[in-house]
Design an enzyme around this catalytic site. Structure first.
Site, PDB file in Angstrom:
ATOM      1  N   ASP A  60       0.856  -1.184   0.000  1.00 43.83           N
ATOM      2  CA  ASP A  60       0.000   0.000   0.000  1.00 43.83           C
ATOM      3  C   ASP A  60       0.893   1.236   0.000  1.00 43.83           C
ATOM      4  O   ASP A  60       1.589   1.500   0.981  1.00 43.83           O
ATOM      5  CB  ASP A  60      -0.891  -0.016   1.238  1.00 43.83           C
ATOM      6  CG  ASP A  60      -1.787   1.208   1.355  1.00 43.83           C
ATOM      7  OD1 ASP A  60      -1.476   2.251   0.746  1.00 43.83           O
ATOM      8  OD2 ASP A  60      -2.791   1.127   2.077  1.00 43.83           O
ATOM      9  N   ASP A 104      24.069   0.055  -4.948  1.00 47.74           N
ATOM     10  CA  ASP A 104      23.975  -1.263  -4.338  1.00 47.74           C
ATOM     11  C   ASP A 104      25.259  -2.022  -4.670  1.00 47.74           C
ATOM     12  O   ASP A 104      26.106  -1.545  -5.434  1.00 47.74           O
ATOM     13  CB  ASP A 104      22.722  -1.996  -4.830  1.00 47.74           C
ATOM     14  CG  ASP A 104      22.151  -2.926  -3.762  1.00 47.74           C
ATOM     15  OD1 ASP A 104      22.932  -3.432  -2.938  1.00 47.74           O
ATOM     16  OD2 ASP A 104      20.934  -3.154  -3.770  1.00 47.74           O
TER      17      ASP A 104
END
Length: 656
Positions: free
Chosen positions: A233, A358
């Protein structure tokens, strides 16, 4: 008049130094074999050992002023070192950084010769020992030409799931539910409190940076990284991310001096991984947007920016066939995308902090990186790379492309020579290197590391895993449990003398609650079974594919836990708890369970606290639970809670 002149003079000096009244307070200085000088009755660390107070040594100045002065004194090689985010080498252990302590002999040249001053730690253990290990790192850094302290970072280490390259075992730290569990509770204040506790525990052992939170939307149910997210959500994820950053950094919109800098990740769209395959693997290098919902994946990051998050980590993924502002996106990993890092992140969203890649995006991508290890050979981290879309570039050109795209720091590497070569060859403007180094150093100054990078090992023992912190974590574990079925009001259980058959639950923990464990189903009043979302190992020949959870989410005949559920439920009421590291399909479990619970990380003690009503569960699903694999395969990877006829909708959860 004389007093007025003195006041005006002192005010002018303070303004020139960029100081406040508070900044004139003598900070505690930490020194092992360095020097301290006294100026105007105040003490300063003589980091460059020249007997003079240089502007970067003057704690009365602002972090930005000090960083600018320090960068002006640095060689190109030293500035390149600031742009590396290495791994603290350890003695023993098969995974880089894990072992029985730091390998200081290997570390010393990384700091003193390659000038690297940011490292991730993967050590876990006794807090006092960990504090001393980190102090030993700082003692080496103090010997450097400019005495730049080390920033020590970590992946999350307060939760239950432990996955190499994504999290660290909790060790002595207080233990909390996964991020999905915090989202299931949905309480901003609680998440902020968790961040504040984690901040105190991190700083107590000498950790300064959190490579978290994940603001990724878990819109693809098969994805292996869901337990690290706050669900699917966008509004809920945004609220949780904002509170998390505020708790860790110690300020509502800024990094406090005693804060832990947060690095929100993974910018952007990582959760839309094609078929749920993860971007650590070449076969999972694409994120896809069949429903056109890219903008939804951006929204939670805006909440991190509003909280003043210090860092952003780009995703590994290539955002396939995406068009932004009328321009097709270059098919490269986000760490190499100027469109994503400069045009979107910095220009459109106004991000001013550091951008750290990353891990391993500049490494050479070998045959095993591209196609996996040969049959019969155990996968390892040898030859590991995530250089998606730029595999065929020379390493020096990968560095140049990353910096020019907008990266300030490279994760998991210490290749300063290649970065220096790229600058000398004119592939990167020197000003870009200065800019990145200033950003990185300003954070060290903000956190007070140039004054005292050392920690008190005895104090670490008192702070890390403090009884109050552990109790708060245990209460959160119980609260995050999500009650999906409670037939005939079976729960809360009245334990006194009740005989229980257990699977996946400690008999000792059950006895402590007043239950009586038995080995024979025929003697039991009920059964309690703790299990986990099923998974497949579809790519056993890839480094991460060999241990990540992929594929089917449903319970199948023949699986030991499912057979236990069938056998127990045929004879006695059965309580089933499923650890939801991914959204399990429970259609053939719901009909058998007298009580069904979604688990987002809890100890047996916290779980039984909830079952017996001592600490009732109050979680609400942070993602929907699909009704079938056919529904999963038909849904769009980028759209939240869009599977057909979900068995349990998002935000579902019963109470007692």
């Amino acid at each position: 008049m004389l007093a007025l002149r003195r006041l005006l003079l002192s005010t002018a000096i303070a303004a020139a130094l960029g100081s406040t009244a508070a900044a004139a307070t003598q900070p505690e200085l930490g020194v092992r074999d360095g020097k301290i000088i006294t100026v105007e009755g105040l003490r300063f660390r003589d980091l460059d050992r020249d007997g003079k107070l240089s502007p970067f040594e003057d704690w009365r100045r602002s972090p930005e002023q000090r960083a600018a002065d320090l960068v002006g004194r640095m060689t190109l090689e030293e500035k390149a070192g600031e742009m590396m985010h290495g791994t603290l080498p350890a003695v023993g252990g098969g995974v880089p950084g894990r072992g029985q302590g730091y390998d200081l002999a290997k570390l010393k040249p990384l700091i003193l010769e390659r000038n690297v001053t940011t490292f991730i730690t993967r050590l876990a253990g006794d807090p006092a020992w960990l504090a001393e290990q980190n102090n030993a790192v700082q003692a080496i850094a103090e010997q450097g030409r400019l005495g730049v302290p080390v920033t020590i970072s970590t992946d999350p280490r307060h939760h239950f799931q432990f996955v190499d390259g994504a999290s660290v075992a909790a060790g002595g730290f207080s233990q909390w539910p996964e991020a999905t569990g915090l989202a299931a509770i949905g309480d901003d204040t609680l998440v902020r409190r968790f961040g504040d506790i984690a901040r105190q525990e991190y700083r107590a052992v000498g950790i300064h940076q959190a490579l978290s939170p994940m603001a990724d939307l878990a819109t693809e149910p098969r994805w292996s990284r869901i337990s690290g997210t706050f669900g699917e959500d966008p509004a809920l994820v945004g609220r949780m991310v904002k509170a998390y950053v505020q708790g860790f950094q110690g300020g509502a919109t800024n990094l406090a001096a005693n804060g832990v800098s947060a690095v929100v990740k993974h910018w952007v769209g990582y959760g839309a991984s094609a078929k749920g395959f993860d971007g650590h693997n070449s076969y999972g290098r694409y994120a896809v947007f069949p429903a056109g919902q890219f903008d939804l994946h951006v929204k939670p990051f805006d909440e991190a920016f509003a909280a003043g998050v210090v860092g952003v980590m780009p995703t590994y993924a290539i955002l396939k066939d995406l068009v932004l502002d009328g321009q097709p996106l270059e098919p490269v990993g986000a760490g190499f995308s100027r469109q994503l890092l400069t045009d979107q992140l910095r220009t459109k969203h106004g991000f001013k902090g550091i951008v750290v890649s990353d891990w391993a995006i500049t490494n050479d991508c070998s045959e095993t990186c591209r196609n996996g290890f040969p049959a019969g050979q155990k996968p390892s981290f040898a030859g590991f790379s995530t250089a998606w879309g730029v595999e065929d570039l020379a390493k020096v050109d990968r560095y140049a492309k990353g910096v020019n795209a907008g990266l300030d720091q490279f994760g998991g590497v210490e290749d300063t020579a290649e970065l220096v070569a790229a600058v000398k060859a004119g592939k990167i403007p020197a000003a870009r290197i200065d800019d990145a180094a200033r950003r990185i150093l300003a954070i060290k100054f903000e956190q007070g590391l140039f004054e005292n990078p050392y920690v008190d090992a005895k104090a670490a023992t008192a702070v890390v895993g403090a009884k109050a912190f552990v109790a708060e974590g245990r209460a959160a574990q119980s609260a995050a449990l999500t009650l999906l079925e409670n037939k005939n009001g079976l729960l809360p259980l009245k334990p006194a003398g009740k005989k229980v058959w257990l699977k996946g639950v400690s008999a000792e923990a059950a006895r402590a609650q007043g239950l009586v464990p038995v080995d024979d189903l025929a003697q039991a009043d009920l059964a309690i079974i703790r299990t986990a979302t099923p998974f497949q190992t579809l790519h056993p020949n890839f480094t991460f594919g060999s241990f990540q959870h992929e594929g089917d989410l449903s319970f199948k005949d023949g699986a030991a836990d499912y057979e236990a559920i069938k056998a127990a439920s045929a004879k006695i009421p059965t309580i089933v708890a499923v650890y939801l590291d991914r959204p399990a399909i429970l259609a053939n479990v719901r009909d058998k369970a007298a009580a069904l619970i979604g688990d987002f990380g809890s100890s047996d003690e916290a779980f039984l606290d909830a079952v017996t009503g001592k600490a009732p569960p109050r979680g609400k699903l942070p993602f929907e639970l699909p009704s079938s694999m056919a529904a999963v395969e038909a849904q769009a990877e980028d759209a939240p809670h869009d599977s057909k006829a979900p068995l349990y909708p998002i935000h579902f959860g019963l109470t007692y």
